[in-house]
Design a protein around this motif. Structure first.
Motif, mmCIF file in Angstrom:
data_model
loop_
_atom_site.group_PDB
_atom_site.id
_atom_site.type_symbol
_atom_site.label_atom_id
_atom_site.label_comp_id
_atom_site.label_asym_id
_atom_site.label_seq_id
_atom_site.Cartn_x
_atom_site.Cartn_y
_atom_site.Cartn_z
ATOM 1 N N ASP A 43 2.219 9.492 -5.902
ATOM 2 C CA ASP A 43 2.400 10.753 -5.608
ATOM 3 C C ASP A 43 3.730 11.120 -6.484
ATOM 4 O O ASP A 43 3.840 12.245 -6.663
ATOM 5 C CB ASP A 43 2.685 10.891 -3.901
ATOM 6 C CG ASP A 43 1.486 11.168 -3.096
ATOM 7 O OD1 ASP A 43 0.346 11.044 -3.921
ATOM 8 O OD2 ASP A 43 1.543 11.012 -2.134
ATOM 9 N N VAL A 44 4.732 10.137 -6.622
ATOM 10 C CA VAL A 44 5.743 10.401 -7.389
ATOM 11 C C VAL A 44 5.450 10.887 -8.896
ATOM 12 O O VAL A 44 5.984 11.951 -9.670
ATOM 13 C CB VAL A 44 6.918 9.334 -7.437
ATOM 14 C CG1 VAL A 44 7.800 9.402 -8.421
ATOM 15 C CG2 VAL A 44 7.585 9.265 -6.302
ATOM 16 N N SER B 218 1.018 -1.182 0.019
ATOM 17 C CA SER B 218 0.091 0.207 -0.036
ATOM 18 C C SER B 218 0.887 1.389 0.007
ATOM 19 O O SER B 218 0.531 2.212 -0.536
ATOM 20 C CB SER B 218 -0.961 0.058 1.303
ATOM 21 O OG SER B 218 -1.513 1.058 1.467
ATOM 22 N N LEU B 219 2.033 1.247 0.984
ATOM 23 C CA LEU B 219 2.606 2.384 0.634
ATOM 24 C C LEU B 219 3.472 2.578 -0.464
ATOM 25 O O LEU B 219 3.670 3.796 -1.045
ATOM 26 C CB LEU B 219 3.709 2.535 2.078
ATOM 27 C CG LEU B 219 3.453 2.336 3.436
ATOM 28 C CD1 LEU B 219 4.445 2.173 4.417
ATOM 29 C CD2 LEU B 219 2.934 3.906 3.597
ATOM 30 N N TYR B 220 3.854 1.714 -1.053
ATOM 31 C CA TYR B 220 4.520 1.605 -2.355
ATOM 32 C C TYR B 220 3.738 2.223 -3.400
ATOM 33 O O TYR B 220 4.021 3.168 -4.082
ATOM 34 C CB TYR B 220 5.130 0.055 -2.812
ATOM 35 C CG TYR B 220 5.970 0.085 -4.007
ATOM 36 C CD1 TYR B 220 7.193 0.951 -4.253
ATOM 37 C CD2 TYR B 220 5.246 -0.134 -5.004
ATOM 38 C CE1 TYR B 220 7.800 0.830 -5.290
ATOM 39 C CE2 TYR B 220 5.826 -0.256 -6.417
ATOM 40 C CZ TYR B 220 7.376 0.349 -6.635
ATOM 41 O OH TYR B 220 8.045 0.405 -7.856
ATOM 42 N N GLU B 221 2.543 1.552 -3.489
ATOM 43 C CA GLU B 221 1.552 2.193 -4.485
ATOM 44 C C GLU B 221 1.178 3.838 -4.305
ATOM 45 O O GLU B 221 1.076 4.310 -5.214
ATOM 46 C CB GLU B 221 0.209 1.384 -4.211
ATOM 47 C CG GLU B 221 0.396 0.004 -5.143
ATOM 48 C CD GLU B 221 -0.670 -0.878 -4.718
ATOM 49 O OE1 GLU B 221 -1.568 -0.415 -4.107
ATOM 50 O OE2 GLU B 221 -0.705 -2.058 -5.201
ATOM 51 N N LYS C 253 8.839 10.695 1.010
ATOM 52 C CA LYS C 253 9.931 10.538 2.094
ATOM 53 C C LYS C 253 9.726 9.623 3.092
ATOM 54 O O LYS C 253 10.449 8.597 3.463
ATOM 55 C CB LYS C 253 10.975 11.716 2.369
ATOM 56 C CG LYS C 253 11.617 12.347 1.171
ATOM 57 C CD LYS C 253 12.528 13.582 1.568
ATOM 58 C CE LYS C 253 13.393 13.933 0.348
ATOM 59 N NZ LYS C 253 14.318 14.918 0.954
ATOM 60 N N LEU C 254 8.740 10.315 3.943
ATOM 61 C CA LEU C 254 8.071 9.520 4.893
ATOM 62 C C LEU C 254 7.470 8.255 4.838
ATOM 63 O O LEU C 254 8.077 7.028 5.176
ATOM 64 C CB LEU C 254 6.804 10.198 5.632
ATOM 65 C CG LEU C 254 6.429 9.776 6.711
ATOM 66 C CD1 LEU C 254 7.216 9.462 7.822
ATOM 67 C CD2 LEU C 254 5.096 10.381 7.148
ATOM 68 N N ARG C 255 6.848 7.792 3.659
ATOM 69 C CA ARG C 255 6.305 6.707 3.290
ATOM 70 C C ARG C 255 7.687 5.729 2.766
ATOM 71 O O ARG C 255 7.594 4.465 3.200
ATOM 72 C CB ARG C 255 5.633 6.788 2.110
ATOM 73 C CG ARG C 255 4.065 7.177 2.685
ATOM 74 C CD ARG C 255 3.147 6.736 1.679
ATOM 75 N NE ARG C 255 3.070 7.787 0.413
ATOM 76 C CZ ARG C 255 2.438 8.851 0.250
ATOM 77 N NH1 ARG C 255 1.634 9.522 1.353
ATOM 78 N NH2 ARG C 255 2.639 9.453 -0.889
ATOM 79 N N HIS C 256 8.778 6.216 2.313
ATOM 80 C CA HIS C 256 9.890 5.549 1.900
ATOM 81 C C HIS C 256 10.598 5.149 2.826
ATOM 82 O O HIS C 256 10.952 3.877 3.181
ATOM 83 C CB HIS C 256 10.793 6.322 0.867
ATOM 84 C CG HIS C 256 11.894 5.572 0.278
ATOM 85 N ND1 HIS C 256 11.727 4.699 -0.739
ATOM 86 C CD2 HIS C 256 13.180 5.683 0.912
ATOM 87 C CE1 HIS C 256 12.892 4.058 -0.813
ATOM 88 N NE2 HIS C 256 13.712 4.724 -0.155
ATOM 89 N N CYS C 257 10.674 6.055 4.094
ATOM 90 C CA CYS C 257 11.379 5.615 5.334
ATOM 91 C C CYS C 257 10.660 4.481 6.005
ATOM 92 O O CYS C 257 11.401 3.503 6.648
ATOM 93 C CB CYS C 257 11.578 6.715 6.181
ATOM 94 S SG CYS C 257 12.750 7.849 5.723
#
Length: 196
Positions: free
Chosen positions: A46-47, A38-41, A63-67
């Protein structure tokens, strides 16, 4: 909240006693993987939006989701690696046959890994000692004497010693046997060392 499920997996391992293997938490693992997907999607959406529309206000949330993705990945790796270390230690403690209650807590992949580790260790031990092999799982602690007094906890059948003597291991019988011949049976719960 981000990463809560992954942290719960780590806490679950910390709560279990050292040397014990808690049940494999397949549901927790699946939930963490779903959160990561879910975070990746969300990040991908957003990207793409930030690139196409030039929305730089999305970068902090990306950045927050990537962390969070990286943290979940580290937690899952730590969970699985710690379990493998515990399973490896169980091979040295119990021998090549694990008790049923320990195998019950393992997933199919862990059972397969244990089988491969057991075979690798056996082939290594066969290669030692000039072709005769050497059991490096014996004498985990330096022995004080070569023979020990043992009591049989359950009927096991006959045991042959190097000099050709055959001993019948019946429940509650006591014997004075070579330590190296008894260690594996002690770990399996067939014999117990009688301290005098």
């Amino acid at each position: 909240m981000f990463c809560e499920k992954a942290m719960e997996l780590i806490r679950e391992l910390q709560r279990s006693n050292e040397g014990q293997l808690p049940a494999f938490n397949e549901d927790g693992l699946r939930q963490v993987l779903q959160e990561m997907e879910s975070l990746y999607e969300q990040n991908q959406t957003d990207v793409n939006e930030a690139k196409s529309d030039g929305r730089s206000e999305l970068i902090p949330s990306i950045k927050l989701r990537h962390c969070c993705l990286l943290r979940n990945q580290r937690c899952l790796s730590a969970y699985l690696y710690d379990r493998l270390l515990r399973i490896r230690a169980l091979r040295w403690e119990y021998g090549s046959v694990l008790p049923a209650n320990v195998r019950f807590h393992m997933c199919a992949e862990e059972v397969q890994w244990f089988s491969h580790y057991k075979k690798s260790l056996a082939s290594f031990m066969r290669s030692l000692g000039g072709g005769e092999g050497l059991d490096i799982t014996q004498d985990m602690k330096p022995p004080k004497s070569l023979y020990i007094q043992v009591r049989c906890l359950k009927d096991h059948g006959e045991l042959e010693i190097d000099d050709g003597t055959v001993i019948l291991l019946k429940k509650n019988s006591q014997h004075f046997l070579p330590r190296w011949k008894c260690e594996q049976l002690i770990r399996q719960g067939v014999l117990e060392h009688v301290m005098s």
